[in-house]
Design a protein around this motif. Structure first.
Motif, short mmCIF file in Angstrom:
data_model
loop_
_atom_site.label_atom_id
_atom_site.label_comp_id
_atom_site.label_asym_id
_atom_site.label_seq_id
_atom_site.Cartn_x
_atom_site.Cartn_y
_atom_site.Cartn_z
N ALA A 23 77.39 36.97 -45.62
CA ALA A 23 76.49 36.13 -45.65
C ALA A 23 77.47 34.41 -45.57
CB ALA A 23 74.95 36.39 -47.10
N ALA A 24 78.34 34.21 -46.38
CA ALA A 24 78.74 32.63 -46.52
C ALA A 24 79.62 32.73 -44.41
CB ALA A 24 79.28 32.46 -47.25
N SER A 26 77.65 34.23 -42.21
CA SER A 26 76.89 33.55 -41.03
C SER A 26 76.22 32.95 -40.95
CB SER A 26 75.77 34.76 -41.67
OG SER A 26 74.57 34.80 -40.51
N ASN A 27 76.33 32.26 -42.82
CA ASN A 27 75.35 30.73 -42.77
C ASN A 27 76.33 29.60 -42.68
OD1 ASN A 27 73.20 29.71 -44.54
ND2 ASN A 27 73.79 29.50 -46.09
N HIS A 28 77.20 29.76 -42.43
CA HIS A 28 78.56 28.62 -42.23
C HIS A 28 78.93 28.27 -40.65
CE1 HIS A 28 82.12 26.04 -41.64
NE2 HIS A 28 82.99 27.11 -40.99
N THR A 30 75.61 29.44 -38.36
CA THR A 30 74.55 28.73 -37.80
C THR A 30 73.84 27.53 -39.18
OG1 THR A 30 73.57 30.28 -39.88
CG2 THR A 30 74.03 31.37 -37.69
N HIS A 31 74.75 27.26 -39.92
CA HIS A 31 73.96 25.90 -40.53
C HIS A 31 75.47 25.55 -41.45
CE1 HIS A 31 70.19 27.73 -40.39
NE2 HIS A 31 70.02 28.92 -41.07
N GLY A 42 77.67 26.93 -45.51
CA GLY A 42 76.29 26.34 -45.85
C GLY A 42 75.48 25.72 -47.07
#
Length: 51
Positions: A23-24, A26-28, A30-31, A42
């Motif tokens: 999750a970290a 992916s967030n990093h 994509t955002h 993120g």
């Protein structure tokens, strides 16, 4: 029974850690933080002026 519970807890913690890392990541990707922010995964903190 104690060994079973130990394995269950270890497996659950491992799975949660892997999911949190995914999750970290992916967030990093994509955002990403804006240029006036600092942070990772993120979770950005403003470092510049708000003016």
């Amino acid at each position: 029974m104690g060994v079973f519970v130990d394995r269950l807890v270890k497996r659950t913690v491992l799975i949660c850690a892997v999911l949190a890392a995914l999750a970290a990541y992916s967030n990093h990707t994509t955002h990403p933080c804006r240029p006036d922010q600092s942070g990772a995964a993120g979770m950005c903190v403003s470092t510049g002026s708000t003016r």
